[in-house]
Design a protein around this motif. Structure first.
Motif, PDB file in Angstrom:
ATOM      1  N   UNK A  12      70.632   6.082  43.682  1.00 43.38           N
ATOM      2  CA  UNK A  12      69.184   6.121  43.857  1.00 43.38           C
ATOM      3  C   UNK A  12      68.594   4.730  44.032  1.00 43.38           C
ATOM      4  N   UNK A  13      69.436   3.691  44.015  1.00 42.23           N
ATOM      5  CA  UNK A  13      68.927   2.330  44.169  1.00 42.23           C
ATOM      6  C   UNK A  13      68.522   2.027  45.606  1.00 42.23           C
ATOM      7  N   UNK A  14      69.089   2.744  46.560  1.00 40.64           N
ATOM      8  CA  UNK A  14      68.732   2.539  47.967  1.00 40.64           C
ATOM      9  C   UNK A  14      67.410   3.249  48.236  1.00 40.64           C
ATOM     10  N   UNK A  15      66.373   2.479  48.517  1.00 37.35           N
ATOM     11  CA  UNK A  15      65.030   3.032  48.716  1.00 37.35           C
ATOM     12  C   UNK A  15      64.991   4.013  49.884  1.00 37.35           C
ATOM     13  N   UNK A  16      65.894   3.844  50.848  1.00 40.03           N
ATOM     14  CA  UNK A  16      65.913   4.743  52.003  1.00 40.03           C
ATOM     15  C   UNK A  16      66.350   6.154  51.599  1.00 40.03           C
ATOM     16  N   UNK A  17      67.197   6.259  50.598  1.00 39.57           N
ATOM     17  CA  UNK A  17      67.622   7.569  50.094  1.00 39.57           C
ATOM     18  C   UNK A  17      66.432   8.280  49.452  1.00 39.57           C
ATOM     19  N   UNK A  18      65.697   7.550  48.635  1.00 39.36           N
ATOM     20  CA  UNK A  18      64.541   8.136  47.948  1.00 39.36           C
ATOM     21  C   UNK A  18      63.461   8.512  48.960  1.00 39.36           C
ATOM     22  N   UNK A  19      63.179   7.608  49.888  1.00 43.34           N
ATOM     23  CA  UNK A  19      62.163   7.875  50.903  1.00 43.34           C
ATOM     24  C   UNK A  19      62.565   9.055  51.784  1.00 43.34           C
ATOM     25  N   UNK A  20      63.829   9.097  52.163  1.00 50.21           N
ATOM     26  CA  UNK A  20      64.322  10.215  52.972  1.00 50.21           C
ATOM     27  C   UNK A  20      64.193  11.533  52.242  1.00 50.21           C
ATOM     28  N   UNK A  21      64.481  11.529  50.946  1.00 47.32           N
ATOM     29  CA  UNK A  21      64.355  12.755  50.150  1.00 47.32           C
ATOM     30  C   UNK A  21      62.893  13.196  50.072  1.00 47.32           C
ATOM     31  N   UNK A  22      61.987  12.234  49.917  1.00 45.79           N
ATOM     32  CA  UNK A  22      60.559  12.565  49.854  1.00 45.79           C
ATOM     33  C   UNK A  22      60.081  13.169  51.171  1.00 45.79           C
ATOM     34  N   UNK A  23      60.439  12.538  52.286  1.00 43.03           N
ATOM     35  CA  UNK A  23      60.055  13.069  53.597  1.00 43.03           C
ATOM     36  C   UNK A  23      60.667  14.445  53.826  1.00 43.03           C
ATOM     37  N   UNK A  24      61.929  14.613  53.456  1.00 41.90           N
ATOM     38  CA  UNK A  24      62.596  15.901  53.627  1.00 41.90           C
ATOM     39  C   UNK A  24      61.900  16.985  52.807  1.00 41.90           C
ATOM     40  N   UNK A  25      61.527  16.651  51.574  1.00 40.38           N
ATOM     41  CA  UNK A  25      60.822  17.610  50.724  1.00 40.38           C
ATOM     42  C   UNK A  25      59.565  18.117  51.428  1.00 40.38           C
ATOM     43  N   UNK A  26      58.746  17.208  51.931  1.00 42.94           N
ATOM     44  CA  UNK A  26      57.492  17.618  52.581  1.00 42.94           C
ATOM     45  C   UNK A  26      57.753  18.324  53.911  1.00 42.94           C
ATOM     46  N   UNK A  27      58.778  17.904  54.638  1.00 41.19           N
ATOM     47  CA  UNK A  27      59.097  18.540  55.926  1.00 41.19           C
ATOM     48  C   UNK A  27      59.601  19.966  55.741  1.00 41.19           C
TER      49      UNK A  27
END
Length: 139
Positions: A12-27
Protein backbone atom coordinates in the motif's frame (compact mmCIF):
# COMPACT_ATOMS: atom_id res chain seq x y z
CA UNK A 1 -16.70 -6.88 1.31
CA UNK A 2 -15.79 -7.75 4.88
CA UNK A 3 -12.11 -8.08 3.99
CA UNK A 4 -9.78 -6.65 6.64
CA UNK A 5 -6.79 -4.91 5.13
CA UNK A 6 -3.50 -4.20 6.82
CA UNK A 7 -2.67 -0.74 5.54
CA UNK A 8 0.81 -1.09 7.04
CA UNK A 9 1.50 -3.82 4.47
CA UNK A 10 4.21 -2.64 2.06
CA UNK A 11 2.04 -3.05 -1.03
CA UNK A 12 0.00 0.00 0.00
CA UNK A 13 3.05 2.29 0.00
CA UNK A 14 2.75 2.88 -3.75
CA UNK A 15 0.33 5.80 -4.08
CA UNK A 16 -0.64 4.62 -7.57
CA UNK A 17 -2.09 1.41 -6.09
CA UNK A 18 -4.22 3.37 -3.63
CA UNK A 19 -5.30 5.90 -6.25
CA UNK A 20 -6.11 3.15 -8.73
CA UNK A 21 -8.22 1.36 -6.13
CA UNK A 22 -10.11 4.58 -5.36
CA UNK A 23 -10.82 5.26 -9.04
CA UNK A 24 -11.83 1.63 -9.58
CA UNK A 25 -14.22 1.78 -6.62
CA UNK A 26 -16.03 4.81 -8.05
CA UNK A 27 -15.95 3.45 -11.63
CA UNK A 28 -17.50 0.12 -10.55
CA UNK A 29 -20.42 1.63 -8.64
CA UNK A 30 -23.74 0.64 -10.25
CA UNK A 31 -24.59 4.35 -10.36
CA UNK A 32 -21.91 7.04 -10.38
CA UNK A 33 -21.36 9.51 -7.55
CA UNK A 34 -23.39 11.99 -9.60
CA UNK A 35 -26.50 9.88 -10.30
CA UNK A 36 -27.48 9.31 -13.92
CA UNK A 37 -30.60 11.44 -13.43
CA UNK A 38 -28.44 14.43 -12.53
CA UNK A 39 -25.95 14.14 -15.40
CA UNK A 40 -27.75 16.36 -17.93
CA UNK A 41 -28.54 18.93 -15.22
CA UNK A 42 -24.87 19.27 -14.27
CA UNK A 43 -23.83 19.51 -17.93
CA UNK A 44 -26.45 22.21 -18.56
CA UNK A 45 -25.28 24.09 -15.46
CA UNK A 46 -21.60 24.07 -16.42
CA UNK A 47 -22.52 25.46 -19.86
CA UNK A 48 -24.16 28.56 -18.32
CA UNK A 49 -22.39 31.73 -19.41
CA UNK A 50 -23.09 33.78 -16.28
CA UNK A 51 -20.54 32.68 -13.64
CA UNK A 52 -22.76 33.53 -10.67
CA UNK A 53 -25.76 31.65 -12.10
CA UNK A 54 -23.48 28.71 -12.98
CA UNK A 55 -22.04 28.62 -9.47
CA UNK A 56 -25.43 28.84 -7.76
CA UNK A 57 -26.93 26.18 -10.02
CA UNK A 58 -24.08 23.72 -9.43
CA UNK A 59 -24.26 24.37 -5.69
CA UNK A 60 -28.02 23.72 -5.75
CA UNK A 61 -27.52 20.53 -7.78
CA UNK A 62 -24.91 19.22 -5.33
CA UNK A 63 -27.28 20.02 -2.46
CA UNK A 64 -30.06 18.11 -4.28
CA UNK A 65 -28.05 14.88 -4.47
CA UNK A 66 -29.19 11.95 -2.32
CA UNK A 67 -27.56 12.20 1.13
CA UNK A 68 -25.11 9.32 0.57
CA UNK A 69 -23.95 10.85 -2.72
CA UNK A 70 -23.70 14.37 -1.28
CA UNK A 71 -21.79 13.26 1.82
CA UNK A 72 -19.41 11.05 -0.16
CA UNK A 73 -18.78 13.88 -2.61
CA UNK A 74 -18.01 16.24 0.26
CA UNK A 75 -15.43 13.89 1.79
CA UNK A 76 -13.87 12.93 -1.57
CA UNK A 77 -13.58 16.50 -2.82
CA UNK A 78 -12.18 17.68 0.53
CA UNK A 79 -9.47 15.05 0.12
CA UNK A 80 -8.85 15.99 -3.52
CA UNK A 81 -8.47 19.65 -2.49
CA UNK A 82 -5.77 18.54 -0.04
CA UNK A 83 -4.03 16.62 -2.84
CA UNK A 84 -4.08 19.80 -4.96
CA UNK A 85 -2.41 21.74 -2.13
CA UNK A 86 0.71 19.64 -2.88
CA UNK A 87 0.57 20.05 -6.66
CA UNK A 88 4.19 21.20 -6.82
CA UNK A 89 5.31 17.84 -5.43
CA UNK A 90 2.69 15.49 -6.92
CA UNK A 91 1.93 17.32 -10.21
CA UNK A 92 -1.81 16.96 -9.52
CA UNK A 93 -3.35 20.33 -10.33
CA UNK A 94 -7.07 21.04 -10.36
CA UNK A 95 -7.08 20.29 -14.09
CA UNK A 96 -5.20 17.00 -13.64
CA UNK A 97 -7.59 15.82 -10.92
CA UNK A 98 -10.56 16.81 -13.09
CA UNK A 99 -9.20 14.82 -16.05
CA UNK A 100 -8.63 11.76 -13.85
CA UNK A 101 -11.92 11.84 -11.93
CA UNK A 102 -14.39 13.65 -14.25
CA UNK A 103 -15.48 10.66 -16.36
CA UNK A 104 -15.48 8.38 -13.30
CA UNK A 105 -17.70 10.49 -11.03
CA UNK A 106 -20.04 11.91 -13.64
CA UNK A 107 -21.18 9.89 -16.63
CA UNK A 108 -24.32 9.50 -18.74
CA UNK A 109 -26.56 6.45 -18.40
CA UNK A 110 -25.74 5.47 -21.99
CA UNK A 111 -22.64 6.23 -24.00
CA UNK A 112 -24.62 7.56 -26.93
CA UNK A 113 -23.76 10.99 -28.23
CA UNK A 114 -20.47 12.81 -28.36
CA UNK A 115 -18.25 11.22 -25.72
CA UNK A 116 -15.44 13.71 -26.36
CA UNK A 117 -17.74 16.66 -25.67
CA UNK A 118 -19.16 14.91 -22.62
CA UNK A 119 -15.65 14.44 -21.27
CA UNK A 120 -14.86 18.14 -21.61
CA UNK A 121 -17.96 19.08 -19.62
CA UNK A 122 -17.49 16.25 -17.08
CA UNK A 123 -14.01 17.57 -16.37
CA UNK A 124 -15.27 21.14 -16.13
CA UNK A 125 -17.90 20.14 -13.55
CA UNK A 126 -15.30 18.42 -11.37
CA UNK A 127 -12.92 21.35 -11.80
CA UNK A 128 -15.67 23.80 -10.79
CA UNK A 129 -16.56 21.82 -7.67
CA UNK A 130 -12.89 21.65 -6.67
CA UNK A 131 -12.37 25.38 -7.25
CA UNK A 132 -15.57 26.29 -5.41
CA UNK A 133 -15.40 23.66 -2.67
CA UNK A 134 -15.84 26.05 0.27
CA UNK A 135 -18.83 27.73 -1.41
CA UNK A 136 -20.49 24.45 -2.37
CA UNK A 137 -19.77 22.73 0.97
CA UNK A 138 -19.83 25.45 3.62
CA UNK A 139 -18.98 24.12 7.07
Amino acid sequence: ADEHLDLDDGRWEDIHVVTGALKLFFRELPEPLVPFGHFDKFIAAIKMQDPSRRGQCIRDLVFSLPPAHHDTMKVLFRHLCRVIMYKEENRMSVQSIAIVFGPTLLRPASEEGNMAMHMVFQNQVVEHILNQYSYIFPD
